[in-house]
Design a protein around this motif. Structure first.
Motif, PDB file in Angstrom:
ATOM      1  N   GLU A   1      -4.150 -28.588  -1.626  1.00 37.93           N
ATOM      2  CA  GLU A   1      -5.412 -28.176  -2.236  1.00 37.93           C
ATOM      3  C   GLU A   1      -6.112 -28.076  -2.479  1.00 37.93           C
ATOM      4  OE1 GLU A   1      -6.509 -22.947  -1.848  1.00 37.93           O
ATOM      5  OE2 GLU A   1      -5.318 -23.899  -0.066  1.00 37.93           O
TER       6      GLU A   1
ATOM      7  N   GLN B   1      -8.436 -27.899   2.297  1.00 38.91           N
ATOM      8  CA  GLN B   1      -6.852 -28.025   2.832  1.00 38.91           C
ATOM      9  C   GLN B   1      -6.653 -29.685   3.490  1.00 38.91           C
ATOM     10  OE1 GLN B   1      -5.218 -26.090   5.014  1.00 38.91           O
ATOM     11  NE2 GLN B   1      -4.571 -24.395   3.174  1.00 38.91           N
TER      12      GLN B   1
ATOM     13  N   TRP C   1     -10.856 -19.697   7.641  1.00 40.73           N
ATOM     14  CA  TRP C   1     -10.058 -21.693   7.650  1.00 40.73           C
ATOM     15  C   TRP C   1     -10.664 -22.309   9.092  1.00 40.73           C
ATOM     16  CZ3 TRP C   1      -8.420 -24.749   3.712  1.00 40.73           C
ATOM     17  CH2 TRP C   1      -7.897 -23.335   2.625  1.00 40.73           C
TER      18      TRP C   1
ATOM     19  N   ASP D   1     -12.254 -23.864  -0.544  1.00 40.29           N
ATOM     20  CA  ASP D   1     -10.848 -24.445  -0.698  1.00 40.29           C
ATOM     21  C   ASP D   1     -10.889 -24.941   0.682  1.00 40.29           C
ATOM     22  OD1 ASP D   1     -10.775 -22.526  -2.571  1.00 40.29           O
ATOM     23  OD2 ASP D   1     -10.731 -20.756  -1.583  1.00 40.29           O
TER      24      ASP D   1
ATOM     25  N   ALA E   1       0.790 -30.564   2.899  1.00 36.21           N
ATOM     26  CA  ALA E   1      -1.047 -30.618   1.918  1.00 36.21           C
ATOM     27  C   ALA E   1      -1.151 -30.009   0.648  1.00 36.21           C
ATOM     28  CB  ALA E   1      -1.711 -29.542   3.485  1.00 36.21           C
TER      29      ALA E   1
END
Length: 726
Positions: free
Chosen positions: A479, A468, A524, A466, A477
């Motif tokens: 994704e 962003q 993340w 993933d 933002a």
């Protein structure tokens, strides 16, 4: 992408590069560009001869030469290359695809004469190729009256006095080198300025020689890791030298049109190997270079390590002259069909050829609206993927001159990543009749490519990445999700961003096991745009403890222990053992949980500066003892059979082991008290010569009344001893 650790190949006028991930995939690029041809076989080339009044002739020139070039390869050549790949690499179905180009330019070289009134007035059209497919590029050359006559005569004779030089940026995966480069680029640039004073050209074959001179003058320093084995020192040094030559070619020179033809194809039926050095790759396509103008503040002393594999951008420069035009099948070239005479018209009509310089669909552009203004007249022209080229006519007015004002607006497709809505270009004026619109002047393309390396897809059949992407304009933002598996270990996307904007990208990696459950998650984290390497989340780790047994200070100054996995002998790790640091630990991630076999080699450095390098030996277990004369550590297992200590009325059995090798000055002895004969006894000792493994052991029986019964020593060399008790 291209694997720079393997050599490029050549056949049928085509250079072939192996892929870094798929052994059956190859990327191809022709040696030289060619004129694009129409379906009937005639080249896409036209010469317009103007019959204009003197005022218009001075403004528009005597004629216009238009031509389209590309880097396409015909089916016969690709079929020949495919057959040779099958023969040379035993691949059933080799897959050939064009080299993927990240950026590039295309320059036309027109033979002119040095005079005040040259043959060429100016070159119009795009200087950027399409960057997809066959890299097509169209040029418009405005010719003076003398130039029209020269080109027309050349066409009648079957030739054309022009050449084309491509400059293509291509990504390749460079293997790791254990070396460090330090360079004073300002001194290097001054060296080339003095050498090429007066606009002289540098041959591609001379670049390696000049770099060697800079190395000897210590303007460029290359330091190879001192722990690199002697037999690998020269290849690592040459790899670092090739990296320096690539940087010099990339940063200080631009390719120019050479005169020598490309190397001949192999006559043995196999693909000719070009080599994996950048000097070979770049030099193969472009034979001469000229120095570019750089500011002094751009040339600083730089130091960088080459310790990890990394993606690098190369520059390929296919180039060639069109001294002979290919005739269509079945007959000679009819030059009269390529020349059109445009007579003077009663009206002063000005025709503008307006087209997009890039593929609008590939850039996810819905349409481009071009607004032209001449006097009181305004014209809107809409370009899209279905109609990327249009013509507009206007009538000249003496008071307004020949210049037309224009600007354009770019409208992106809905739902695309990055900049949305529309972008407007600055106002511009031009007297050119060929207007090429390049929307990339208004934004930048940020590419993200996820690349799986070391992931065991049997354990994690699917990896989800993933990403962003921030929206600089809206503040939010978006994704993007990339899915990697065994069939698709690489995936990516491109984001449009404002010019000069920095995008702080973030990524999360989810590893899905065979049951479809997300077993491992890398949370993340931020990362720069470009190549995003996805590793194995739970690699199997092999830990080996190293212990030194040596006469440090007298016979040995230090021991260098090199270790490698049997499945990857090219990946060597070095550990340094000294008096102050006699132990170390080697930890390595196993690419295959079953592949635990490893090897080691010991190099002894004496206080007198002598170096004695050993042989590669197979390692065993999680502990390794090394010394100045140790070749291997042998482990002996002793098993007692028969009656027990209680039955023999014994308190215990004392076992004394001894090993002595006077030639190697190796001595080992140990004494162990055994109180439970049901458990095996283990003893390890080092040997220097595999032909002298003999050791001795002696038993002492300790009776319950305190008496000791000493038996005679026994000499053995077996790793398993069976000792009967009765």
């Amino acid at each position: 992408m291209i694997d720079l650790g393997r050599g490029a190949l050549h056949a049928a006028g085509v250079t072939v590069f192996p892929d870094h991930a798929d052994p059956a995939r190859f990327h191809f690029l022709p040696d030289a560009p060619r004129l694009r041809t129409r379906p009937d076989g005639t080249p896409e080339l036209a010469l317009l001869k103007y019959q204009l009044d003197p005022a218009l002739s001075r403004a528009l020139g005597g004629g216009l030469l238009s031509l389209t070039v590309d880097l396409s390869v015909d089916d016969d050549a690709l079929a020949l290359v495919t057959r040779k790949l099958k023969q040379q690499f035993a691949i059933d179905k080799p897959m050939l695809s064009p080299v993927t180009v990240e950026d590039g330019s295309c320059d036309i070289v027109v033979i002119d004469r040095p005079s005040d009134a040259g043959l060429v007035a100016r070159v119009l059209g795009s200087g950027a190729p399409s960057l997809y497919g066959d890299e097509a590029c169209t040029f418009m050359v405005v010719l003076a009256p003398d130039g029209v006559g020269l080109v027309e005569g050349a066409l009648a004779a079957g030739g054309l006095p022009i050449g084309v030089v491509y400059r293509l940026g291509v990504l390749g995966l460079r293997p790791a080198l254990r070396a460090r480069i330090t360079a004073r680029w300002q001194d290097a640039y001054r060296y080339y300025e003095n050498r090429l004073h007066g606009g002289k050209l540098l041959l591609a074959v001379d670049i390696g020689t000049t770099v060697d001179e800079l190395v000897h003058a210590e303007v460029i320093k290359i330091e190879v890791d001192q722990l690199v084995p002697p037999d690998q020192q020269n290849p690592v040094y040459q790899g670092a030298l090739d990296r320096v030559q690539r940087y010099v070619i990339e940063q200080m020179f631009k390719p120019t049109l050479g005169q020598a033809p490309p190397p001949a194809d192999s006559s043995t039926g196999a693909l000719a190997t070009i080599g994996n050095a950048i000097k070979d790759i770049a030099g193969f396509f472009s034979l001469t270079y000229s120095l570019v103008d750089l500011h002094r503040d751009e040339l600083k002393t730089m130091s960088y390590d080459l310790s990890v594999a990394q993606a690098e951008k190369l520059t390929f420069a296919p180039q060639g002259t069109f001294s002979l035009l290919a005739a269509p099948a079945g007959g000679a070239l009819d030059a009269s069909k390529l020349v059109t005479t445009v007579p003077a018209a009663a009206s002063d009509q000005m025709d503008f050829d307006i087209a997009a310089a890039i593929d609008l669909a590939a850039e996810q552009i819905d349409h481009v609206e071009v607004m032209l203004s001449y006097g009181t007249r305004d014209v809107d022209v809409v370009l899209d993927a279905a109609a990327p080229r249009k013509t507009v006519s206007m009538f000249r007015e003496d008071a307004l001159g020949l210049a037309v004002a224009y600007h354009y607006e770019v409208h992106f497709q809905a739902g695309t990543i990055g900049i949305a809505g529309l972008l407007r270009s600055p106002d511009a004026r031009t007297e050119d009749r060929v207007i090429r619109i390049n929307p990339r002047e208004l934004y930048q393309r940020v590419a993200v490519t996820a690349l799986a390396q070391g992931v065991v897809f049997e354990r994690y059949p699917q990896v989800i990445v993933d990403v962003q992407v921030p929206d600089p304009a809206g503040g939010g933002a978006t994704e993007q999700t990339l899915t990697l598996d065994a069939a698709h270990p690489e995936a990516g996307f491109v984001v449009r961003a404002p010019l000069g904007a920095k995008l702080p990208l973030s990524r999360r990696v989810r590893y899905v096991d065979a049951r479809g459950v997300e077993a491992q998650i890398a949370d993340w984290d931020s990362f720069p745009a470009g190549i995003l390497v996805i590793p194995d989340p739970t690699p199997e780790i092999l830990d080996v403890q190293l212990l030194a047994s040596a006469r440090f200070g007298t016979a040995v100054s230090r021991l260098v222990v090199e270790l490698r996995l049997g499945s990857h002998p090219e990946q060597v790790t070095s550990k340094l053992l000294t008096r102050d640091q006699p132990s170390a630990t080697w930890s390595v991630a196993l690419p295959d949980r079953a592949a635990r076999a490893w090897q080691y080699r010991v190099t002894v450095q004496t206080p007198l500066g002598e170096v004695r390098q050993g042989q590669w030996l197979d390692g065993d277990g999680a502990r390794l003892i090394v010394g100045e004369g140790i070749a291997r550590l042998r482990q002996v297992t002793v098993m007692f059979v028969g009656r027990t200590l209680r039955q023999l009325d014994l308190l215990g059995i004392k076992v004394r082991f001894a090993y002595d090798d006077a030639n190697a000055e190796l001595h080992a002895e140990d004494e162990v008290m055994v109180t439970d004969t049901g458990k095996p006894l283990a003893w390890s000792y080092p040997i220097a010569d595999l032909g002298r493994p003999a050791y001795s052991y002696q038993l002492t029986l300790v009776h319950s009344d305190g008496r000791s019964e000493v038996r005679d020593p026994v000499t053995a060399s077996d790793l398993l001893l069976i000792v009967p008790l009765g």
